[in-house]
Write a protein that holds these residues in place. Sequence first.
Motif, mmCIF file in Angstrom:
data_model
loop_
_atom_site.group_PDB
_atom_site.id
_atom_site.type_symbol
_atom_site.label_atom_id
_atom_site.label_comp_id
_atom_site.label_asym_id
_atom_site.label_seq_id
_atom_site.Cartn_x
_atom_site.Cartn_y
_atom_site.Cartn_z
ATOM 1 N N ILE A 173 0.871 -1.051 0.034
ATOM 2 C CA ILE A 173 -0.007 -0.061 -0.047
ATOM 3 C C ILE A 173 0.775 1.122 0.055
ATOM 4 C CG2 ILE A 173 -1.961 -1.163 0.954
ATOM 5 C CD1 ILE A 173 -0.945 0.054 3.954
ATOM 6 N N TYR A 174 0.325 2.305 -0.134
ATOM 7 C CA TYR A 174 0.949 3.573 -0.404
ATOM 8 C C TYR A 174 -0.203 4.603 0.185
ATOM 9 C CZ TYR A 174 3.363 7.824 -2.000
ATOM 10 O OH TYR A 174 4.215 8.952 -2.198
ATOM 11 N N ASN A 175 0.350 5.490 1.030
ATOM 12 C CA ASN A 175 -0.307 6.685 1.466
ATOM 13 C C ASN A 175 -0.320 7.885 1.165
ATOM 14 O OD1 ASN A 175 -1.648 4.774 4.056
ATOM 15 N ND2 ASN A 175 0.228 4.757 4.558
ATOM 16 N N TYR A 176 -1.200 8.786 0.979
ATOM 17 C CA TYR A 176 -1.254 9.908 0.270
ATOM 18 C C TYR A 176 -1.167 11.152 1.456
ATOM 19 C CZ TYR A 176 -1.735 7.780 -4.302
ATOM 20 O OH TYR A 176 -1.463 6.990 -5.462
ATOM 21 N N ASP A 177 -0.300 11.977 1.343
ATOM 22 C CA ASP A 177 -0.802 13.167 2.305
ATOM 23 C C ASP A 177 -1.487 14.039 1.842
ATOM 24 O OD1 ASP A 177 1.137 12.390 4.175
ATOM 25 O OD2 ASP A 177 2.872 13.359 3.321
ATOM 26 N N LYS A 183 -7.100 3.123 9.875
ATOM 27 C CA LYS A 183 -6.028 4.058 9.974
ATOM 28 C C LYS A 183 -6.893 5.400 9.594
ATOM 29 C CE LYS A 183 -2.335 2.056 10.740
ATOM 30 N NZ LYS A 183 -1.377 2.425 12.208
ATOM 31 N N GLY A 184 -8.085 5.319 9.365
ATOM 32 C CA GLY A 184 -8.879 6.627 9.181
ATOM 33 C C GLY A 184 -8.895 6.870 7.599
ATOM 34 N N LYS A 185 -8.656 5.972 6.635
ATOM 35 C CA LYS A 185 -8.396 6.295 5.279
ATOM 36 C C LYS A 185 -9.632 6.293 4.815
ATOM 37 C CE LYS A 185 -3.985 6.756 5.254
ATOM 38 N NZ LYS A 185 -3.258 7.858 4.930
ATOM 39 N N VAL A 205 -6.502 1.231 -16.630
ATOM 40 C CA VAL A 205 -7.900 1.472 -15.725
ATOM 41 C C VAL A 205 -7.627 1.754 -14.233
ATOM 42 C CG1 VAL A 205 -10.230 0.733 -15.290
ATOM 43 C CG2 VAL A 205 -9.072 0.001 -17.657
ATOM 44 N N SER A 206 -8.094 2.657 -13.619
ATOM 45 C CA SER A 206 -8.197 2.862 -12.457
ATOM 46 C C SER A 206 -9.440 2.434 -11.545
ATOM 47 C CB SER A 206 -7.855 4.526 -11.884
ATOM 48 O OG SER A 206 -6.779 4.902 -12.487
ATOM 49 N N TYR A 207 -9.329 2.079 -10.355
ATOM 50 C CA TYR A 207 -10.580 1.677 -9.651
ATOM 51 C C TYR A 207 -10.491 2.575 -8.167
ATOM 52 C CZ TYR A 207 -11.556 -2.271 -12.579
ATOM 53 O OH TYR A 207 -11.758 -3.067 -13.572
ATOM 54 N N ILE A 208 -11.743 2.965 -7.745
ATOM 55 C CA ILE A 208 -11.721 3.448 -6.446
ATOM 56 C C ILE A 208 -12.641 2.960 -5.654
ATOM 57 C CG2 ILE A 208 -12.909 5.673 -5.412
ATOM 58 C CD1 ILE A 208 -10.458 6.314 -7.156
ATOM 59 N N TYR A 209 -12.228 2.714 -4.388
ATOM 60 C CA TYR A 209 -12.996 2.009 -3.312
ATOM 61 C C TYR A 209 -13.274 3.058 -2.181
ATOM 62 C CZ TYR A 209 -11.580 -2.164 -5.534
ATOM 63 O OH TYR A 209 -11.210 -3.143 -6.526
ATOM 64 N N ASN A 210 -14.442 3.321 -1.802
ATOM 65 C CA ASN A 210 -14.895 4.399 -0.711
ATOM 66 C C ASN A 210 -14.732 3.501 0.420
ATOM 67 O OD1 ASN A 210 -15.479 6.643 -2.094
ATOM 68 N ND2 ASN A 210 -17.233 5.397 -3.068
ATOM 69 N N LEU A 211 -13.857 3.959 1.384
ATOM 70 C CA LEU A 211 -13.383 3.208 2.579
ATOM 71 C C LEU A 211 -14.416 3.795 3.832
ATOM 72 C CD1 LEU A 211 -9.698 2.925 2.376
ATOM 73 C CD2 LEU A 211 -11.373 1.373 1.610
ATOM 74 N N ALA A 212 -14.864 4.959 3.690
ATOM 75 C CA ALA A 212 -15.726 5.509 4.760
ATOM 76 C C ALA A 212 -17.115 5.031 4.521
ATOM 77 C CB ALA A 212 -15.600 7.069 4.535
ATOM 78 N N ASP A 213 -17.581 4.327 5.533
ATOM 79 C CA ASP A 213 -19.078 4.053 5.804
ATOM 80 C C ASP A 213 -19.831 5.032 6.379
ATOM 81 O OD1 ASP A 213 -17.580 0.766 6.307
ATOM 82 O OD2 ASP A 213 -18.151 1.609 4.396
ATOM 83 N N GLU A 235 -10.152 13.412 -2.240
ATOM 84 C CA GLU A 235 -10.391 12.594 -1.378
ATOM 85 C C GLU A 235 -9.573 11.207 -1.292
ATOM 86 O OE1 GLU A 235 -14.669 11.604 -0.681
ATOM 87 O OE2 GLU A 235 -15.209 13.824 -1.036
ATOM 88 N N ILE A 236 -8.865 10.801 -2.426
ATOM 89 C CA ILE A 236 -8.101 9.946 -2.509
ATOM 90 C C ILE A 236 -6.728 9.979 -1.477
ATOM 91 C CG2 ILE A 236 -6.569 8.416 -3.848
ATOM 92 C CD1 ILE A 236 -8.452 9.042 -6.275
ATOM 93 N N ASP A 237 -6.848 9.101 -0.625
ATOM 94 C CA ASP A 237 -5.574 9.171 0.527
ATOM 95 C C ASP A 237 -4.898 7.890 0.625
ATOM 96 O OD1 ASP A 237 -7.620 7.739 1.859
ATOM 97 O OD2 ASP A 237 -8.001 9.068 3.433
ATOM 98 N N CYS A 238 -5.081 6.964 -0.296
ATOM 99 C CA CYS A 238 -4.378 5.622 -0.031
ATOM 100 C C CYS A 238 -4.411 4.972 -1.319
ATOM 101 C CB CYS A 238 -4.668 4.728 1.133
ATOM 102 S SG CYS A 238 -6.516 4.170 1.086
ATOM 103 N N GLU A 239 -3.616 4.092 -1.549
ATOM 104 C CA GLU A 239 -3.429 3.078 -2.853
ATOM 105 C C GLU A 239 -2.964 1.889 -2.443
ATOM 106 O OE1 GLU A 239 -1.103 3.243 -7.190
ATOM 107 O OE2 GLU A 239 -0.843 4.922 -5.847
ATOM 108 N N ILE A 240 -3.582 0.585 -3.368
ATOM 109 C CA ILE A 240 -2.805 -0.601 -3.306
ATOM 110 C C ILE A 240 -2.118 -0.472 -4.699
ATOM 111 C CG2 ILE A 240 -3.117 -2.806 -4.086
ATOM 112 C CD1 ILE A 240 -5.782 -2.828 -2.132
#
Length: 172
Positions: free
Chosen positions: A75-79, A121-123, A164-172, A87-92
Motif C-alpha cells: 500500500i501507499y499513503n498520500y498526504d 487508519k482512518g483512510k 484502468v483505475s478503480y476507486i474504493y470508498n472506505l468511509a462507511d 479525497e483519495i488518500d491511499c493506494e494499493i
Amino acid sequence: MKLSNIKIRHAKFCDIDSIAEIKVTGWQSAYKGIIDDKYLNSMSIFEQIKTIKKYSLENIFVAQRDNEILGFCRIYNYDKSVYEDKEIDCEIREIYVKPDIKRMGIGSELFNHTLKYLKQKGKRKLYLGCFKENYNARKFYDKMGGISWLEKNIDIGGKYYPVVSYIYNLAD
C-alpha cells in the motif's frame, strides 16, 4: 478450492526474497500478451530485492501458510492526493499471489485485510490501477467492490500501456 490456515501479517525483512520472486513471476504470468515479452523476460528477482529493500515493510502485507509466503499486497499513503479526486488518500500499489495458486481465496483475503487496515487508519478513499487488458484482475477488482474510474497510459520500458483505475470508498 480455498487454501486454509492463511495468516496475513506485515512483511519482515526475511520475506523480501519471496516477495521479489512472487512479483517477478506474477508479472511474467499475469502480463504475458499484455506487456512486451522482452521487458517481462528481462525482469530480475535480484533487482526487485534491491527495490523492495527501499520500501517500508510496514506498508507490505504478506499471506503466509506454514513457513511459505503465498502472496503480498503493498500500500501507499498520500498526504495530499495527486489525482483529480482530492479525497483519495491511499493506494494499493501491488497485489500478487503465486501464479500456480491463484483463485484459491488468497488475493481476496489479502485485499480484505488491507481494506480493513486502511479503514482502521482512518483512510477514506482507495485508488488502484490495473492494466486495461488484464481482464482477470479487472473481474477481481469489480468483485471486490471497485468502481471503474479513470483511464490513462503508463510508460513501461519505453512503451505505453492503457491502465484502468478503480476507486474504493472506505468511509462507511
